[in-house]
Structures are given as C-alpha cells and as structure tokens.
Design a protein around this motif. Structure first.
Motif, PDB file in Angstrom:
ATOM      1  N   VAL A 241      -1.439 -27.453  19.891  1.00  0.00           N
ATOM      2  CA  VAL A 241       0.019 -27.557  19.751  1.00  0.00           C
ATOM      3  C   VAL A 241       0.676 -26.196  20.000  1.00  0.00           C
ATOM      4  N   ALA A 242       0.208 -25.184  19.301  1.00  0.00           N
ATOM      5  CA  ALA A 242       0.903 -23.889  19.302  1.00  0.00           C
ATOM      6  C   ALA A 242       0.839 -23.168  20.641  1.00  0.00           C
ATOM      7  N   LEU A 243      -0.268 -23.297  21.337  1.00  0.00           N
ATOM      8  CA  LEU A 243      -0.462 -22.510  22.555  1.00  0.00           C
ATOM      9  C   LEU A 243       0.098 -23.217  23.787  1.00  0.00           C
ATOM     10  N   ALA A 244       0.578 -22.423  24.714  1.00  0.00           N
ATOM     11  CA  ALA A 244       1.027 -22.937  26.010  1.00  0.00           C
ATOM     12  C   ALA A 244      -0.116 -22.870  27.000  1.00  0.00           C
ATOM     13  N   PHE A 245      -0.106 -23.748  27.981  1.00  0.00           N
ATOM     14  CA  PHE A 245      -0.991 -23.551  29.114  1.00  0.00           C
ATOM     15  C   PHE A 245      -0.287 -23.921  30.408  1.00  0.00           C
ATOM     16  N   THR A 246      -0.830 -23.349  31.473  1.00  0.00           N
ATOM     17  CA  THR A 246      -0.219 -23.453  32.797  1.00  0.00           C
ATOM     18  C   THR A 246      -1.172 -24.155  33.750  1.00  0.00           C
ATOM     19  N   ARG A 247      -0.642 -25.056  34.543  1.00  0.00           N
ATOM     20  CA  ARG A 247      -1.460 -25.765  35.530  1.00  0.00           C
ATOM     21  C   ARG A 247      -2.178 -24.741  36.409  1.00  0.00           C
ATOM     22  N   SER A 248      -3.485 -24.868  36.441  1.00  0.00           N
ATOM     23  CA  SER A 248      -4.315 -23.867  37.123  1.00  0.00           C
ATOM     24  C   SER A 248      -5.735 -24.428  37.225  1.00  0.00           C
ATOM     25  N   VAL A 249      -6.692 -23.555  37.546  1.00  0.00           N
ATOM     26  CA  VAL A 249      -8.079 -24.012  37.569  1.00  0.00           C
ATOM     27  C   VAL A 249      -8.571 -24.350  36.164  1.00  0.00           C
ATOM     28  N   ASP A 250      -7.857 -23.877  35.135  1.00  0.00           N
ATOM     29  CA  ASP A 250      -8.269 -24.112  33.754  1.00  0.00           C
ATOM     30  C   ASP A 250      -7.581 -25.303  33.096  1.00  0.00           C
ATOM     31  N   PHE A 251      -6.427 -25.699  33.623  1.00  0.00           N
ATOM     32  CA  PHE A 251      -5.671 -26.818  33.039  1.00  0.00           C
ATOM     33  C   PHE A 251      -5.027 -27.644  34.155  1.00  0.00           C
ATOM     34  N   PRO A 252      -5.037 -28.971  34.032  1.00  0.00           N
ATOM     35  CA  PRO A 252      -4.450 -29.793  35.087  1.00  0.00           C
ATOM     36  C   PRO A 252      -2.946 -29.993  34.954  1.00  0.00           C
ATOM     37  N   VAL A 253      -2.378 -29.533  33.843  1.00  0.00           N
ATOM     38  CA  VAL A 253      -0.952 -29.745  33.577  1.00  0.00           C
ATOM     39  C   VAL A 253      -0.361 -28.506  32.911  1.00  0.00           C
ATOM     40  N   ASP A 254       0.964 -28.441  32.900  1.00  0.00           N
ATOM     41  CA  ASP A 254       1.674 -27.414  32.137  1.00  0.00           C
ATOM     42  C   ASP A 254       1.962 -27.957  30.735  1.00  0.00           C
ATOM     43  N   LYS A 255       1.930 -27.069  29.755  1.00  0.00           N
ATOM     44  CA  LYS A 255       2.335 -27.444  28.388  1.00  0.00           C
ATOM     45  C   LYS A 255       3.032 -26.240  27.771  1.00  0.00           C
ATOM     46  N   ASP A 256       4.213 -26.502  27.173  1.00  0.00           N
ATOM     47  CA  ASP A 256       4.932 -25.430  26.491  1.00  0.00           C
ATOM     48  C   ASP A 256       4.353 -25.182  25.102  1.00  0.00           C
ATOM     49  N   ALA A 257       4.457 -23.950  24.637  1.00  0.00           N
ATOM     50  CA  ALA A 257       4.050 -23.624  23.266  1.00  0.00           C
ATOM     51  C   ALA A 257       4.872 -24.468  22.282  1.00  0.00           C
ATOM     52  N   GLY A 258       4.194 -25.039  21.319  1.00  0.00           N
ATOM     53  CA  GLY A 258       4.873 -25.851  20.309  1.00  0.00           C
ATOM     54  C   GLY A 258       4.877 -27.334  20.614  1.00  0.00           C
ATOM     55  N   ASP A 259       4.584 -27.710  21.850  1.00  0.00           N
ATOM     56  CA  ASP A 259       4.492 -29.129  22.204  1.00  0.00           C
ATOM     57  C   ASP A 259       3.052 -29.595  22.022  1.00  0.00           C
ATOM     58  N   PRO A 260       2.841 -30.716  21.340  1.00  0.00           N
ATOM     59  CA  PRO A 260       1.471 -31.226  21.208  1.00  0.00           C
ATOM     60  C   PRO A 260       0.912 -31.623  22.573  1.00  0.00           C
ATOM     61  N   CYS A 261      -0.349 -31.349  22.802  1.00  0.00           N
ATOM     62  CA  CYS A 261      -1.022 -31.793  24.020  1.00  0.00           C
ATOM     63  C   CYS A 261      -1.030 -33.319  24.051  1.00  0.00           C
ATOM     64  N   ASP A 262      -0.861 -33.887  25.211  1.00  0.00           N
ATOM     65  CA  ASP A 262      -0.874 -35.347  25.351  1.00  0.00           C
ATOM     66  C   ASP A 262      -2.219 -35.948  24.958  1.00  0.00           C
ATOM     67  N   ASN A 263      -3.270 -35.152  24.917  1.00  0.00           N
ATOM     68  CA  ASN A 263      -4.603 -35.649  24.570  1.00  0.00           C
ATOM     69  C   ASN A 263      -4.919 -35.533  23.080  1.00  0.00           C
ATOM     70  N   LEU A 264      -3.978 -35.040  22.304  1.00  0.00           N
ATOM     71  CA  LEU A 264      -4.196 -34.889  20.863  1.00  0.00           C
ATOM     72  C   LEU A 264      -3.876 -36.212  20.170  1.00  0.00           C
ATOM     73  N   ASP A 265      -4.831 -36.718  19.387  1.00  0.00           N
ATOM     74  CA  ASP A 265      -4.598 -38.009  18.732  1.00  0.00           C
ATOM     75  C   ASP A 265      -3.945 -37.809  17.351  1.00  0.00           C
ATOM     76  N   PRO A 266      -3.502 -38.894  16.707  1.00  0.00           N
ATOM     77  CA  PRO A 266      -2.773 -38.766  15.436  1.00  0.00           C
ATOM     78  C   PRO A 266      -3.594 -38.156  14.299  1.00  0.00           C
ATOM     79  N   THR A 267      -4.916 -38.114  14.447  1.00  0.00           N
ATOM     80  CA  THR A 267      -5.739 -37.495  13.405  1.00  0.00           C
ATOM     81  C   THR A 267      -6.128 -36.065  13.782  1.00  0.00           C
ATOM     82  N   ASP A 268      -5.426 -35.495  14.750  1.00  0.00           N
ATOM     83  CA  ASP A 268      -5.636 -34.114  15.205  1.00  0.00           C
ATOM     84  C   ASP A 268      -6.949 -33.934  15.953  1.00  0.00           C
ATOM     85  N   GLY A 269      -7.460 -34.987  16.524  1.00  0.00           N
ATOM     86  CA  GLY A 269      -8.665 -34.900  17.355  1.00  0.00           C
ATOM     87  C   GLY A 269      -8.290 -34.964  18.830  1.00  0.00           C
TER      88      GLY A 269
END
Ligand code: SF4
Length: 92
Positions: A28-56
């Motif tokens: 949630v807290a960290l941002a990532f940028t579409r690159s060889v390490d991540f397939p999508v952009d995510k802003d800091a503070g936004d939950p990753c789309d792959n994070l489930d309701p139990t934080d897994g």
C-alpha cells in the motif's frame, strides 16, 4: 581471529520480513513504476490491485510470471511487522 556474524555485528536476528504478521504495508505505502520490475504504475498510498481483504497477495506464487519481479526482491527488514504489531497493536 574473530568471526564476524550477524550477532557480533550487532544486528538483530528478527530483522527480516514476516509478511504473515504485517498488514501488507509495502503493498500500500510504496509506489511503483511500470518497468521490468512491475507491469503497472501504482501511487504511494494506493493498495495494490493484487492485495486481498486479508492483506495477502493473490498472486504470490506467480509474482515473477505476472511481471512483479520487484516484489520478489524487496525486503522491509522487519519494519512491516513492527509497525503492524507494535505501532498499531495489530489493528489494520
Ligand atoms: S503484487 Fe502482491 S506482493 Fe506485490 S505489491 Fe501487489 S499485493 Fe503486494
């Protein structure tokens, strides 16, 4: 001659990620940028789309295959479980 180990260097043995005792803070807290390490952009503070309701992570066994190489090499060094269990006393 003294052998330099983690203990003699003053490091604590519990300074390693324990995701089972964390609220998925890095997901949630960290941002990532579409690159060889991540397939999508995510802003800091936004939950990753792959994070489930139990934080897994719903794609944990397939992180590299899904393009989330960055998640496989990050280590919070124990900060996540410390913040989750001590700072927030286990309340997500
Ligand atoms: S892909 Fe999984 S491990 Fe990586 S940030 Fe998203 S939920 Fe977390």
């Amino acid at each position: 001659m003294t052998t330099r180990t983690r203990v003699t260097l003053g490091r604590r043995e519990d300074l390693g990620a324990d995701c089972a005792n964390c609220f998925g803070l890095c997901c949630v807290a960290l941002a990532f940028t579409r690159s060889v390490d991540f397939p999508v952009d995510k802003d800091a503070g936004d939950p990753c789309d792959n994070l489930d309701p139990t934080d897994g992570c719903t794609i944990h066994p397939r992180l590299r295959a899904e393009g989330f190489r960055g998640c496989t090499v990050f280590d919070c060094s124990g900060a996540g479980q410390k913040v989750s269990r001590h700072t927030f006393a286990g309340r997500s």
